[in-house]
Design a protein around this motif. Structure first.
Motif, mmCIF file in Angstrom:
data_model
loop_
_atom_site.group_PDB
_atom_site.id
_atom_site.type_symbol
_atom_site.label_atom_id
_atom_site.label_comp_id
_atom_site.label_asym_id
_atom_site.label_seq_id
_atom_site.Cartn_x
_atom_site.Cartn_y
_atom_site.Cartn_z
ATOM 1 N N GLU A 17 0.830 -1.204 0.000
ATOM 2 C CA GLU A 17 0.000 0.000 0.000
ATOM 3 C C GLU A 17 0.869 1.260 0.000
ATOM 4 O O GLU A 17 1.994 1.253 0.510
ATOM 5 C CB GLU A 17 -0.968 -0.023 1.181
ATOM 6 C CG GLU A 17 -1.914 -1.221 1.114
ATOM 7 C CD GLU A 17 -3.129 -1.102 2.011
ATOM 8 O OE1 GLU A 17 -3.789 -0.047 1.984
ATOM 9 O OE2 GLU A 17 -3.420 -2.065 2.744
ATOM 10 N N PRO A 18 0.372 2.363 -0.582
ATOM 11 C CA PRO A 18 1.198 3.561 -0.784
ATOM 12 C C PRO A 18 1.621 4.229 0.527
ATOM 13 O O PRO A 18 0.778 4.645 1.318
ATOM 14 C CB PRO A 18 0.287 4.474 -1.608
ATOM 15 C CG PRO A 18 -1.094 4.007 -1.312
ATOM 16 C CD PRO A 18 -0.992 2.520 -1.116
ATOM 17 N N HIS A 19 2.923 4.355 0.731
ATOM 18 C CA HIS A 19 3.449 4.944 1.959
ATOM 19 C C HIS A 19 3.071 6.420 2.084
ATOM 20 O O HIS A 19 2.932 6.933 3.193
ATOM 21 C CB HIS A 19 4.968 4.769 2.013
ATOM 22 C CG HIS A 19 5.392 3.369 2.324
ATOM 23 N ND1 HIS A 19 6.622 3.045 2.836
ATOM 24 C CD2 HIS A 19 4.716 2.183 2.203
ATOM 25 C CE1 HIS A 19 6.711 1.731 3.006
ATOM 26 N NE2 HIS A 19 5.566 1.196 2.626
ATOM 27 N N LEU A 20 2.892 7.082 0.942
ATOM 28 C CA LEU A 20 2.496 8.494 0.955
ATOM 29 C C LEU A 20 1.188 8.693 1.705
ATOM 30 O O LEU A 20 0.992 9.721 2.366
ATOM 31 C CB LEU A 20 2.338 9.000 -0.491
ATOM 32 C CG LEU A 20 1.896 10.454 -0.688
ATOM 33 C CD1 LEU A 20 2.990 11.407 -0.212
ATOM 34 C CD2 LEU A 20 1.560 10.718 -2.160
ATOM 35 N N ALA A 21 0.307 7.704 1.636
ATOM 36 C CA ALA A 21 -1.007 7.805 2.275
ATOM 37 C C ALA A 21 -1.028 7.217 3.681
ATOM 38 O O ALA A 21 -2.050 7.289 4.361
ATOM 39 C CB ALA A 21 -2.049 7.094 1.412
ATOM 40 N N LEU A 22 0.103 6.644 4.112
ATOM 41 C CA LEU A 22 0.149 5.960 5.402
ATOM 42 C C LEU A 22 0.952 6.680 6.473
ATOM 43 O O LEU A 22 0.482 6.857 7.595
ATOM 44 C CB LEU A 22 0.751 4.555 5.214
ATOM 45 C CG LEU A 22 -0.138 3.442 4.686
ATOM 46 C CD1 LEU A 22 0.701 2.221 4.349
ATOM 47 C CD2 LEU A 22 -1.212 3.090 5.700
ATOM 48 N N PHE A 23 2.176 7.094 6.123
ATOM 49 C CA PHE A 23 3.158 7.425 7.150
ATOM 50 C C PHE A 23 3.435 8.920 7.312
ATOM 51 O O PHE A 23 3.359 9.699 6.356
ATOM 52 C CB PHE A 23 4.481 6.702 6.860
ATOM 53 C CG PHE A 23 4.356 5.207 6.929
ATOM 54 C CD1 PHE A 23 4.198 4.558 8.144
ATOM 55 C CD2 PHE A 23 4.374 4.436 5.771
ATOM 56 C CE1 PHE A 23 4.070 3.180 8.211
ATOM 57 C CE2 PHE A 23 4.245 3.055 5.826
ATOM 58 C CZ PHE A 23 4.090 2.436 7.050
ATOM 59 N N VAL A 24 3.770 9.276 8.566
ATOM 60 C CA VAL A 24 4.222 10.622 8.904
ATOM 61 C C VAL A 24 5.489 10.501 9.747
ATOM 62 O O VAL A 24 5.781 9.445 10.307
ATOM 63 C CB VAL A 24 3.152 11.406 9.691
ATOM 64 C CG1 VAL A 24 1.992 11.784 8.795
ATOM 65 C CG2 VAL A 24 2.654 10.611 10.898
ATOM 66 N N GLU A 25 6.220 11.587 9.835
ATOM 67 C CA GLU A 25 7.454 11.577 10.617
ATOM 68 C C GLU A 25 7.147 11.495 12.108
ATOM 69 O O GLU A 25 6.164 12.067 12.591
ATOM 70 C CB GLU A 25 8.283 12.828 10.317
ATOM 71 C CG GLU A 25 8.774 12.914 8.883
ATOM 72 C CD GLU A 25 9.653 11.739 8.495
ATOM 73 O OE1 GLU A 25 10.452 11.275 9.346
ATOM 74 O OE2 GLU A 25 9.530 11.272 7.339
#
Length: 280
Positions: A206-214
């Motif tokens: 699944e796309p990390h852009l839509a999942l993760f934050v710092e």
């Protein structure tokens, strides 16, 4: 190869990689997609001959499942709130928890009024499309930074025969929005430190852009959206968030500091702090 034989082969190949109940569910999905069969057909038509072409489809699905690819990506679609949605690796797979958020919004919205709604970070478009379906008088818009995600979202709106205005926009670089009665967002909220909790089928597909934050700024999207909502919500407008289960208190405190009132934190069906409603 007969149906009963392909099922035996399917079970053997995936044994130990997934629970048996999940393997069965995968097979039920695939026979429906590839053969147009229901579960009862496994009992009624065990001797059904699988063509070479269909056999190859099952073999390809097995390979992809062995690589822990989500069944939804293999099928190319999923269901959300009773509606069909196309999915691919440019979009997150809609979750049951998000259905609960949609249910909450529907319970608060006036179904007979021309309520204006904005979804931020729309992905497949599951939130705005479902709201447009069940609030036929509403005017619904949605934002996403990913052009590829918006292509899928537009296809899903057509698939479900609803009208949603999809807009390509980076919300972190946005200074103002139009006026809305309801703003909802399920933005990226998983911290990098939480990756160890994420299953490989999600982490690797699944796309990390839509999942993760710092880790040092996990509420970056919530802060920005709350600031924009303060300026663009109508007098009786509502803000809804799906949130990181570990950051419920922090998210509530942030909204309080910005002047939001009537803040309600709700748990999801798994008992995790998962969604928030607030007003001005």
């Amino acid at each position: 190869m007969r149906l009963k034989n392909i099922r035996t082969f399917f079970n053997k190949e995936l044994e130990g990689l997934y629970p048996q109940t999940e393997i069965d569910t995968f097979f039920f999905f695939l026979i429906e997609e590839y053969l147009g069969f229901q579960r009862i057909d496994l009992t009624m038509k065990p001797g059904f001959e699988i063509t070479k072409e269909k056999k190859e489809l099952f073999h390809e699905a097995i390979i992809r499942l062995k690589n822990e690819e989500p069944i939804q990506y293999i099928l190319g679609y999923t269901e959300f709130y009773g509606l069909p949605f196309k999915v691919n690796t440019n979009t997150l797979i809609p979750r049951p928890e998000t259905e609960e958020l949609v249910e909450w919004i529907l319970s608060e919205a006036d179904k007979d009024s021309n309520v204006t709604i904005l979804d931020i970070g729309t992905g497949t478009g599951c939130i705005p499309i479902t709201l447009a379906e069940y609030l036929p008088e509403a005017t619904v818009s949605a934002i996403d930074v990913s052009e590829e995600a918006l292509k899928i979202a537009n296809k899903n709106a057509t698939l479900n025969n609803v009208s949603v205005d999809f807009i390509k926009k980076d919300i972190l670089k946005t200074d103002e929005l139009k006026e809305y009665d309801i703003i909802v967002s399920n933005p990226p909220y998983v911290r990098n430190l939480e990756k160890i909790e994420i299953k490989n089928n999600v982490l690797e597909n699944e796309p990390h852009l839509a999942l993760f934050v710092e880790d040092d700024n996990p509420l970056i999207f919530y802060n920005k959206i709350a600031d924009l909502a303060k300026k663009s919500l109508t007098k009786k407008g509502l803000l809804f968030f799906e949130i990181n289960q570990y950051l419920g208190k922090e998210t509530v405190d942030m909204l309080k500091e910005k002047g939001f009132k009537n803040i309600e934190l709700r748990k999801d069906l798994f008992g995790n702090d998962r969604m928030i409603k607030a007003s001005l």
